[in-house]
Design an enzyme around this catalytic site. Structure first.
Site, PDB file in Angstrom:
ATOM      1  CE1 TYR A 194      -4.269   2.090   0.581  1.00 62.65           C
ATOM      2  CE2 TYR A 194      -2.560   3.261   2.548  1.00 62.65           C
ATOM      3  CZ  TYR A 194      -3.624   3.207   1.622  1.00 62.65           C
ATOM      4  OH  TYR A 194      -4.514   4.151   1.831  1.00 62.65           O
ATOM      5  CE  LYS A 248      -3.602   4.971  -1.455  1.00 58.66           C
ATOM      6  NZ  LYS A 248      -4.476   5.563  -2.350  1.00 58.66           N
TER       7      LYS A 248
HETATM    8  P1  NDP Z   1     -13.393   2.341   0.576  1.00 54.05           P
HETATM    9  O1  NDP Z   1     -12.707   0.994   0.725  1.00 54.05           O
HETATM   10  O2  NDP Z   1     -14.523   2.822   1.754  1.00 54.05           O
HETATM   11  O3  NDP Z   1     -13.974   2.491  -0.786  1.00 54.05           O
HETATM   12  C1  NDP Z   1     -13.078   2.422  -1.937  1.00 54.05           C
HETATM   13  C2  NDP Z   1     -13.982   2.402  -3.182  1.00 54.05           C
HETATM   14  O4  NDP Z   1     -13.331   2.054  -4.180  1.00 54.05           O
HETATM   15  C3  NDP Z   1     -15.001   1.205  -2.932  1.00 54.05           C
HETATM   16  O5  NDP Z   1     -16.386   1.276  -3.320  1.00 54.05           O
HETATM   17  C4  NDP Z   1     -14.488   0.020  -3.553  1.00 54.05           C
HETATM   18  O6  NDP Z   1     -15.359  -0.846  -4.175  1.00 54.05           O
HETATM   19  C5  NDP Z   1     -13.828   0.973  -4.779  1.00 54.05           C
HETATM   20  N1  NDP Z   1     -12.691  -0.089  -5.465  1.00 54.05           N
HETATM   21  C6  NDP Z   1     -12.103  -0.830  -4.998  1.00 54.05           C
HETATM   22  N2  NDP Z   1     -11.352  -1.510  -6.070  1.00 54.05           N
HETATM   23  C7  NDP Z   1     -11.815  -0.807  -7.242  1.00 54.05           C
HETATM   24  C8  NDP Z   1     -11.516  -1.041  -8.563  1.00 54.05           C
HETATM   25  N3  NDP Z   1     -10.495  -2.052  -9.030  1.00 54.05           N
HETATM   26  N4  NDP Z   1     -12.172  -0.633  -9.530  1.00 54.05           N
HETATM   27  C9  NDP Z   1     -13.200   0.639  -9.126  1.00 54.05           C
HETATM   28  N5  NDP Z   1     -13.474   0.702  -7.750  1.00 54.05           N
HETATM   29  C10 NDP Z   1     -12.674   0.020  -6.652  1.00 54.05           C
HETATM   30  O7  NDP Z   1     -12.212   3.291   0.983  1.00 54.05           O
HETATM   31  P2  NDP Z   1     -11.900   4.740   1.526  1.00 54.05           P
HETATM   32  O8  NDP Z   1     -13.089   5.597   1.177  1.00 54.05           O
HETATM   33  O9  NDP Z   1     -11.561   4.592   2.832  1.00 54.05           O
HETATM   34  O10 NDP Z   1     -10.596   5.232   0.638  1.00 54.05           O
HETATM   35  C11 NDP Z   1     -10.679   5.981  -0.451  1.00 54.05           C
HETATM   36  C12 NDP Z   1      -9.172   6.345  -0.813  1.00 54.05           C
HETATM   37  O11 NDP Z   1      -8.760   6.914   0.075  1.00 54.05           O
HETATM   38  C13 NDP Z   1      -8.402   5.210  -1.065  1.00 54.05           C
HETATM   39  O12 NDP Z   1      -7.585   5.152  -2.328  1.00 54.05           O
HETATM   40  C14 NDP Z   1      -7.559   4.855   0.024  1.00 54.05           C
HETATM   41  O13 NDP Z   1      -6.418   4.160   0.120  1.00 54.05           O
HETATM   42  C15 NDP Z   1      -7.260   6.432   0.392  1.00 54.05           C
HETATM   43  N6  NDP Z   1      -7.120   6.637   1.767  1.00 54.05           N
HETATM   44  C16 NDP Z   1      -8.271   6.376   2.647  1.00 54.05           C
HETATM   45  C17 NDP Z   1      -7.778   6.753   3.938  1.00 54.05           C
HETATM   46  C18 NDP Z   1      -8.821   6.258   5.149  1.00 54.05           C
HETATM   47  O14 NDP Z   1      -8.278   6.575   6.385  1.00 54.05           O
HETATM   48  N7  NDP Z   1      -9.998   5.793   5.012  1.00 54.05           N
HETATM   49  C19 NDP Z   1      -6.351   7.089   4.674  1.00 54.05           C
HETATM   50  C20 NDP Z   1      -5.511   7.259   3.342  1.00 54.05           C
HETATM   51  C21 NDP Z   1      -6.061   7.221   1.985  1.00 54.05           C
HETATM   52  P3  NDP Z   1     -15.439  -2.136  -3.320  1.00 54.05           P
HETATM   53  O15 NDP Z   1     -16.324  -1.824  -2.067  1.00 54.05           O
HETATM   54  O16 NDP Z   1     -16.276  -3.359  -4.023  1.00 54.05           O
HETATM   55  O17 NDP Z   1     -14.239  -2.816  -2.966  1.00 54.05           O
END
Ligand code: NDP
Length: 257
Positions: free
Chosen positions: A165, A169
């Site tokens: 991860y 990033k």
């Molecule tokens: P979530 O897991 O809540 O949401 C991520 C979304 O992306 C889900 O709807 C997921 O679908 C979708 N997704 C996953 N794989 C794919 C794919 N191959 N194609 C299309 N869509 C996809 O994550 P967050 O909202 O917490 O995080 C969002 C972003 O922020 C990410 O990049 C994460 O790394 C980053 N981030 C989050 C932090 C946090 O504290 N929450 C901190 C730092 C960064 P499905 O549910 O079906 O898997």
């Protein structure tokens, strides 16, 4: 404040803009899509699962905004190109791209499986590359674009158990800075946001005990809200950020200060 909060904390006028947000079905992506739509943008909501994505579209439409859902795995190059073409076919351009879709597959380095490495690098880094490449062609022609990539503080500081991860990033940070330099002459800005711990299903999976310990390490004493990240995206997408490109904006309550 929640992702569906009715009262905007900052305002920007995105009327006439078209935004594409990946991972828009839930978490940060949903909050970002709702926030951009509330500012007046038409929002192409992209995610791997259409049924959950429909909820995001419903929230935007019931508030009077414009949104459409596109089912897409961000690792599928042909489908990414097709979605970008379809969005441009429908709304003529993509002005704002938010590469937000991301996954975790945590494991300590010595036990990390190839599949765990590949899944995270493909979704987080390759997915960001694919959408950036596809959308920037249209942005360059239009002489306008705002690309905002969701990185993570893990990519800046490293984090035990997250070699895949944090590498993905950190890769997004490098991609952001290079794209910023390549696209600047066409008035396309490219920036990254590095959230710390934000309250979504991704962090809920860590469990209460770990989250209590995490809070103690955050100078502001709380997890972030998805709206904290959405507001930062709105700022970078707005006219107010027109001279900002190639930066990484941390939204982490002081975790990395
Ligand atoms: P979530 O897991 O809540 O949401 C991520 C979304 O992306 C889900 O709807 C997921 O679908 C979708 N997704 C996953 N794989 C794919 C794919 N191959 N194609 C299309 N869509 C996809 O994550 P967050 O909202 O917490 O995080 C969002 C972003 O922020 C990410 O990049 C994460 O790394 C980053 N981030 C989050 C932090 C946090 O504290 N929450 C901190 C730092 C960064 P499905 O549910 O079906 O898997």
């Amino acid at each position: 404040m929640t992702e569906q909060s009715a009262t905007p904390r900052i305002s920007a006028d995105l009327t006439g803009r078209v935004a594409l947000v990946t991972g828009a079905a839930r978490g940060l992506g949903r909050a970002i899509a709702v926030c951009l739509a509330r500012a007046g943008a038409k929002v192409a909501c992209v995610d791997i699962k259409l049924d959950v994505l429909a909820e995001t579209v419903g929230i935007i439409r019931s508030a009077g905004g414009t949104a459409e859902a596109w089912e897409c795995d961000v690792t599928d190059s042909a489908r990414v190109n097709q979605v970008v073409d379809e969005v441009v076919g429908k709304w003529e351009c993509i002005h704002i791209l938010v590469n937000n879709a991301g996954v975790t597959r945590d494991n300590v380095l010595v036990r990390m499986k190839d599949e765990q490495w590949d899944a995270v690098l493909n979704t987080n880094l390759k997915g960001t590359f694919l959408f950036t490449r596809a959308a920037s062609r249209f942005m360059m022609k239009a002489r306008f674009g705002r690309i905002i990539n969701i990185a993570s503080v893990s990519g800046l500081t490293g984090n035990p158990g997250q070699a895949n991860y944090s590498a993905s990033k950190a890769g997004i940070v490098g991609l952001t800075r290079t794209a910023a330099k390549e696209l600047a002459s066409r008035n396309v800005t490219v920036n990254a946001i590095a959230p710390g711990f934000i309250a979504t299903e991704m962090t809920a999976a860590l469990g209460d005990d770990i989250l209590q310990e995490v809070k103690k390490r955050i100078p502001l004493g709380r997890l972030g809200d998805p709206q904290d990240v959405a507001d930062a995206v709105l700022f970078l997408a707005s006219e107010a950020a027109s001279f900002i490109t190639g930066i990484v904006l941390t939204v982490d309550g002081g975790l990395t200060a």
